[in-house]
Design a protein around this motif. Structure first.
Motif, PDB file in Angstrom:
ATOM      1  N   CYS A 109       0.840  -1.192   0.000  1.00 22.03           N
ATOM      2  CA  CYS A 109       0.000   0.000   0.000  1.00 22.03           C
ATOM      3  C   CYS A 109       0.880   1.249   0.000  1.00 22.03           C
ATOM      4  O   CYS A 109       2.100   1.175   0.179  1.00 22.03           O
ATOM      5  N   GLU A 110       0.248   2.389  -0.196  1.00 23.95           N
ATOM      6  CA  GLU A 110       0.991   3.645  -0.200  1.00 23.95           C
ATOM      7  C   GLU A 110       1.740   3.822   1.113  1.00 23.95           C
ATOM      8  O   GLU A 110       1.182   3.632   2.206  1.00 23.95           O
ATOM      9  N   GLY A 111       3.017   4.150   1.016  1.00 23.81           N
ATOM     10  CA  GLY A 111       3.833   4.348   2.199  1.00 23.81           C
ATOM     11  C   GLY A 111       4.544   3.096   2.678  1.00 23.81           C
ATOM     12  O   GLY A 111       5.413   3.181   3.546  1.00 23.81           O
ATOM     13  N   GLU A 112       4.176   1.930   2.139  1.00 26.34           N
ATOM     14  CA  GLU A 112       4.839   0.692   2.523  1.00 26.34           C
ATOM     15  C   GLU A 112       6.038   0.419   1.621  1.00 26.34           C
ATOM     16  O   GLU A 112       6.159   0.968   0.527  1.00 26.34           O
ATOM     17  N   PRO A 155       8.243  -1.221  -1.141  1.00 26.94           N
ATOM     18  CA  PRO A 155       7.768  -1.716  -2.439  1.00 26.94           C
ATOM     19  C   PRO A 155       8.065  -3.193  -2.667  1.00 26.94           C
ATOM     20  O   PRO A 155       8.748  -3.579  -3.602  1.00 26.94           O
TER      21      PRO A 155
END
Length: 217
Positions: A197-200, A202
């Motif tokens: 998710c966004e912020g996690e 990659p």
């Protein structure tokens, strides 16, 4: 273990240093993760219905997922290598049991547990040491007990070290990790992967729902 291996000491010291910040950053991480909550709910239902004893979250950190499992109805306690993480967990959740310990040498009797959650807690284990962890998980699980590891999934078909910011971690091909657990006497009953998710970080996230194979004793 009479003396901790160097990677265990490094891991404990590294998490001691960031325990307070870590607890704050990840306090509500499950709120925005419906897939993670779903797989934890499935694990809780299976482990709770087996009747094989309490459940342990091994590598529990500040205890947020241990508390989530308690809220799902499990008799659960947490174990972590980092004394500061355990102090933080005890302060935050005084009604739960938390102990300092190493996942490869648990102070538990054979067959004592009905389930084990290892939520991103074996990611710092060098690959050559991981079979010993699965062997210890099998030892302390009751017949038919359940195991749920959460981990980062490797993009290539090989175990890949990466900079975790806290200390070195390893991403695993999901089939390889399933095979390693199978060699230790676990049967896969389900798996789940999700995209970051966004912020996690990659990397894909993997979960393997396993059961101790009773045929192997």
């Amino acid at each position: 273990m009479t003396e901790p291996s160097s990677y265990l000491a490094t891991t404990a010291d590294s998490y001691d240093a960031v325990a307070v910040l870590y607890a704050e950053l990840f306090r509500n991480e499950l709120d925005g993760q419906p897939l993670d909550r779903a797989v934890l709910a499935a694990f809780a239902e299976l482990a709770g219905s087996a009747g094989g004893g309490p459940v342990a979250e091994l590598g529990c950190g500040p205890g947020r997922v241990t508390a989530h499992l308690r809220n799902l109805g499990l008799d659960v306690f947490g174990v972590d290598l980092s004394p500061v993480m355990i102090d933080t967990a005890r302060e935050t959740y005084p009604d739960l049991r938390f102990e300092v310990g190493s996942m490869d040498a648990l102070d538990l009797a054979d067959g004592e547990l009905g389930g084990i959650l290892s939520w991103y807690s074996v990611i710092h284990t060098p690959p050559q040491h991981l079979p010993a962890y699965f062997a210890e998980f099998r030892r302390v699980l009751a017949p038919g007990g359940h195991l749920l590891p959460g981990f980062f999934e490797a993009e290539d078909e090989q175990v890949t070290p990466f900079d975790h910011k806290v200390t070195t971690a390893y991403a695993w091909p999901i089939d390889d990790l399933a095979r390693l657990a199978g060699d230790a006497g676990f049967t896969e009953i389900g798996r789940m992967t999700r995209q970051p998710c966004e912020g996690e970080r990659p990397l894909r996230h993997g979960r393997l729902l396993m059961r101790k194979d009773e045929r192997l004793g």
